[in-house]
Structures are given as C-alpha cells and as structure tokens.
Design a protein around this motif. Structure first.
Motif, PDB file in Angstrom:
ATOM      1  N   PRO A   1      25.321  -8.303   5.681  1.00 48.50           N
ATOM      2  CA  PRO A   1      25.485  -9.713   5.282  1.00 48.50           C
ATOM      3  C   PRO A   1      24.142 -10.347   4.922  1.00 48.50           C
ATOM      4  CG  PRO A   1      25.541  -9.518   7.669  1.00 48.50           C
ATOM      5  CD  PRO A   1      25.437  -8.113   7.131  1.00 48.50           C
ATOM      6  N   PHE A   2      24.164 -11.150   3.875  1.00 44.40           N
ATOM      7  CA  PHE A   2      22.978 -11.897   3.458  1.00 44.40           C
ATOM      8  C   PHE A   2      23.252 -13.395   3.554  1.00 44.40           C
ATOM      9  CE2 PHE A   2      22.760  -7.995   0.710  1.00 44.40           C
ATOM     10  CZ  PHE A   2      21.721  -7.381   1.409  1.00 44.40           C
ATOM     11  N   THR A   3      22.196 -14.142   3.774  1.00 46.92           N
ATOM     12  CA  THR A   3      22.303 -15.601   3.785  1.00 46.92           C
ATOM     13  C   THR A   3      22.302 -16.124   2.357  1.00 46.92           C
ATOM     14  OG1 THR A   3      19.920 -15.967   3.790  1.00 46.92           O
ATOM     15  CG2 THR A   3      20.979 -15.639   5.942  1.00 46.92           C
ATOM     16  N   ALA A   4      22.531 -17.431   2.217  1.00 46.96           N
ATOM     17  CA  ALA A   4      22.478 -18.061   0.892  1.00 46.96           C
ATOM     18  C   ALA A   4      21.084 -17.947   0.291  1.00 46.96           C
ATOM     19  CB  ALA A   4      22.903 -19.523   0.995  1.00 46.96           C
ATOM     20  N   ALA A   5      20.077 -17.785   1.156  1.00 51.14           N
ATOM     21  CA  ALA A   5      18.702 -17.630   0.677  1.00 51.14           C
ATOM     22  C   ALA A   5      18.357 -16.169   0.390  1.00 51.14           C
ATOM     23  CB  ALA A   5      17.732 -18.196   1.703  1.00 51.14           C
ATOM     24  N   ASP A   6      19.355 -15.298   0.482  1.00 54.28           N
ATOM     25  CA  ASP A   6      19.214 -13.879   0.163  1.00 54.28           C
ATOM     26  C   ASP A   6      18.370 -13.111   1.186  1.00 54.28           C
ATOM     27  OD1 ASP A   6      19.957 -11.712  -1.423  1.00 54.28           O
ATOM     28  OD2 ASP A   6      18.098 -11.766  -2.572  1.00 54.28           O
ATOM     29  N   ASP A   7      18.418 -13.546   2.436  1.00 55.26           N
ATOM     30  CA  ASP A   7      17.799 -12.800   3.530  1.00 55.26           C
ATOM     31  C   ASP A   7      18.894 -12.066   4.301  1.00 55.26           C
ATOM     32  OD1 ASP A   7      15.167 -13.818   3.056  1.00 55.26           O
ATOM     33  OD2 ASP A   7      15.764 -15.694   4.043  1.00 55.26           O
ATOM     34  N   VAL A   8      18.528 -11.003   5.005  1.00 53.47           N
ATOM     35  CA  VAL A   8      19.485 -10.337   5.888  1.00 53.47           C
ATOM     36  C   VAL A   8      19.894 -11.321   6.979  1.00 53.47           C
ATOM     37  CG1 VAL A   8      19.818  -8.496   7.570  1.00 53.47           C
ATOM     38  CG2 VAL A   8      18.603  -8.018   5.438  1.00 53.47           C
ATOM     39  N   ASP A   9      21.190 -11.520   7.118  1.00 56.34           N
ATOM     40  CA  ASP A   9      21.719 -12.417   8.147  1.00 56.34           C
ATOM     41  C   ASP A   9      21.890 -11.602   9.425  1.00 56.34           C
ATOM     42  OD1 ASP A   9      23.121 -14.171   9.765  1.00 56.34           O
ATOM     43  OD2 ASP A   9      24.341 -14.975   8.125  1.00 56.34           O
ATOM     44  N   HIS A  10      20.840 -11.538  10.235  1.00 52.61           N
ATOM     45  CA  HIS A  10      20.869 -10.658  11.398  1.00 52.61           C
ATOM     46  C   HIS A  10      21.837 -11.144  12.468  1.00 52.61           C
ATOM     47  CE1 HIS A  10      17.728 -13.643  12.322  1.00 52.61           C
ATOM     48  NE2 HIS A  10      18.041 -13.457  13.580  1.00 52.61           N
ATOM     49  N   VAL A  11      22.050 -12.458  12.544  1.00 44.79           N
ATOM     50  CA  VAL A  11      23.021 -12.977  13.510  1.00 44.79           C
ATOM     51  C   VAL A  11      24.428 -12.534  13.128  1.00 44.79           C
ATOM     52  CG1 VAL A  11      24.050 -15.050  14.506  1.00 44.79           C
ATOM     53  CG2 VAL A  11      21.570 -14.936  14.130  1.00 44.79           C
ATOM     54  N   ALA A  12      24.769 -12.692  11.845  1.00 44.50           N
ATOM     55  CA  ALA A  12      26.090 -12.276  11.366  1.00 44.50           C
ATOM     56  C   ALA A  12      26.272 -10.763  11.483  1.00 44.50           C
ATOM     57  CB  ALA A  12      26.275 -12.722   9.918  1.00 44.50           C
TER      58      ALA A  12
END
Length: 303
Positions: free
Chosen positions: A20-31
């Motif tokens: 999963p990636f955030t809207a800012a295109d980072d790895v969403d580590h929490v998700a």
C-alpha cells in the motif's frame, strides 16, 4: 526453523500481498501491518511480500527493506514470511536475499531474471540460481512467472537445481498443465515444494498433485477462499475445492482484470487499505472502483 519443517509449512495457502502507498506515494507502513494481520486472521499460512503483485520493481532498496521489516513485525513466528528478492543481476539478487535474511524472512522467492530474455537459457539460469543459493543465508525458491516476464523456467533447469540443499521449492505461476507436469517430474525423487500462482489452474493442479499449495494475488480479496481451497484439497473434498476454486476464478476474471490497481481496490472494498498503484500502472476511476466494490461484495457474500 529447519528445512524439513519449513517445507511442511510451505505446503499451504499464501497471499501475494500488495504494497500500500499513501496519497504522497510513500509506502504506507501502518496499512501494510494492518493488511498483513487481517490476512493472517483469515486462515492463510503466511504472506509473500515484494512479489509481482507487491510492485517490487517499483520500490527503492530502502522501501523494500522497510516492507520486510514491517512485515516481520506483523507476521507471527508461527506463520511464514516469504520475501521476493529476484533482481536483474545475480550480484544484486544475492545482496537482496541477504537483506531478506537479516529482516527475518523464512524463505526467499527468486524470480527468473528477464531483462536479457534471449540469454535466459537453462544453463545461465542454473548458474544464477546456484550462485544465489550458495550465498543465501535462508532457503530459496525458484519462481517462474511467464505471463508477466515472458521467461519460462525450463524443466531441465529445475531438474539440475533440486539437488541443491538450499533450494527447497518453486512457485509456478503458469497455467500450462504440461509444463507443471514436467516440473513435478523433475522433482519427483526429491522433497521439493511446488506452489501454484494461477488462480485458474490451482484447483486442478492441487487435486492432481502438480502443486502442494498456492501463492495467489486473488487472496488479496478472498483470503478465505484461498485457505479453504488448500484445506479442501488436502482433505480430498472435491466439491469444496470446486466451490473455492470458482470464487477465485471469478475474482480473477472481474477484479483481477484491472491488475494491481484492481487488487488494491478490491482489498479496499474489504475494509482494508490498498492505496494507489505506482506509475506507469494506471489507477482506476471512480466508476471502476465502484464496480470492483460491487463484484467484491457479491463474492464475499458467496463465501
């Protein structure tokens, strides 16, 4: 964990988990952690991180290390963490596999190199895999995924590699029963685990003994069906295999038609976090996401 115990536990059901990636295109580590825990609560035996569905090729070295570190924190010791470590070159693959070992992966899944396709003959692939297996601190599995990279691991290469003590199995994401039969024949006299990666072929391959378990992208949306499929095949319950197989086929033909963006939208429809796919992959528009949600809800209702 010794190799024999690992092989026994690999004969199960695994998800090729999205990243999963955030809207800012980072790895969403929490998700990522929440998605992993949710998957395991639905009966899966473990998780493949950084596979084709996990967009490994779109992640930096730092991001790949982050995914593995977060994954290990949320994948309990009694479940298997598989790390996709195959890169274009042998040297890079060795370093990636060592990193997976340091992160706590139980096994590395090493995709066939594919950039120089015409050079990927049996002899060169055998040399590649032997070098990786020799240097790897953890057991490795071969990985043939011709629908994506257009390279099919030759059966003669498998026959040459099953002797290596640090190569304990393979994933076959092809759907050709003749090729699957050749792989099984190549490994016939060895304790060698073969996992299927095609949702369409998996039911038949499991019932005929061509694979011992599965690693499926479709399990992002229907992990319960993937777990049931393997359990039913192990019990010889043909009717249950057919029911679970039909659900996985349907999710592959509907949600899966949109590729990774579809799997992410389907996972979101299950109440988890998919996030966007990375360019150059196309993301879904609102209408497509709604259609994926409708398909997903219908299939979940049929579980």
């Amino acid at each position: 964990m010794d190799n024999q115990m690992l092989k026994e536990r690999l004969a199960g059901a695994f998800v090729a988990l999205i990243t999963p990636f955030t809207a800012a295109d980072d790895v969403d580590h929490v998700a990522l952690g929440r998605n992993a825990a949710w998957m395991l609560a639905r009966g899966l035996d473990g998780i493949l991180l950084l596979g084709s569905t996990g967009e490994q090729v779109h992640l930096s070295e730092f991001e790949r290390a982050l995914v593995l570190d977060v994954g290990r924190q949320h994948i309990a010791a009694d479940r298997i963490m598989i790390a996709g470590t195959g890169l274009s070159g042998t040297r890079q693959t060795i370093e990636e596999t060592k990193q997976a070992g340091r992160a706590g992966a139980d096994v590395a899944l090493v995709v066939t190199p594919s950039y120089y396709q015409k050079a990927m003959n049996a002899a060169n692939l055998v040399n590649h895999y032997r070098a990786v297996a020799d240097a790897s601190p953890i057991p490795i599995m071969l990985y043939s995924v011709p629908p994506i990279i257009n390279v099919t691991l030759p059966a003669e290469a498998v026959a040459a590699l099953v002797e290596h003590p640090n190569i304990i199995g393979m994933k076959n994401s092809g759907g050709d029963p003749q090729v699957a039969g050749l792989y099984r024949e190549a490994a016939a006299d060895h304790d060698f685990i073969i996992l299927g990666g095609s949702a369409h072929a998996a039911p038949g391959f499991l019932l005929t003994g061509l694979v011992d378990g599965v690693i499926l992208a479709a399990a992002n949306v229907l992990p319960e069906a993937a777990a049931t499929l393997v359990q039913a095949a192990r019990a010889g319950d043909i009717a249950a295999v057919r029911r679970a197989g039909e659900l996985l086929r349907r999710v592959s033909e509907t949600v899966g038609r949109h590729g990774i963006a579809g799997w992410k939208a389907g996972l979101a429809a299950r109440g988890q976090v998919g996030g966007p796919a990375r360019l150059p992959l196309r993301n879904l528009n609102d209408s497509e996401r709604q259609q994926v949600a409708t398909w997903t809800n219908e299939l979940v209702g049929a579980l």
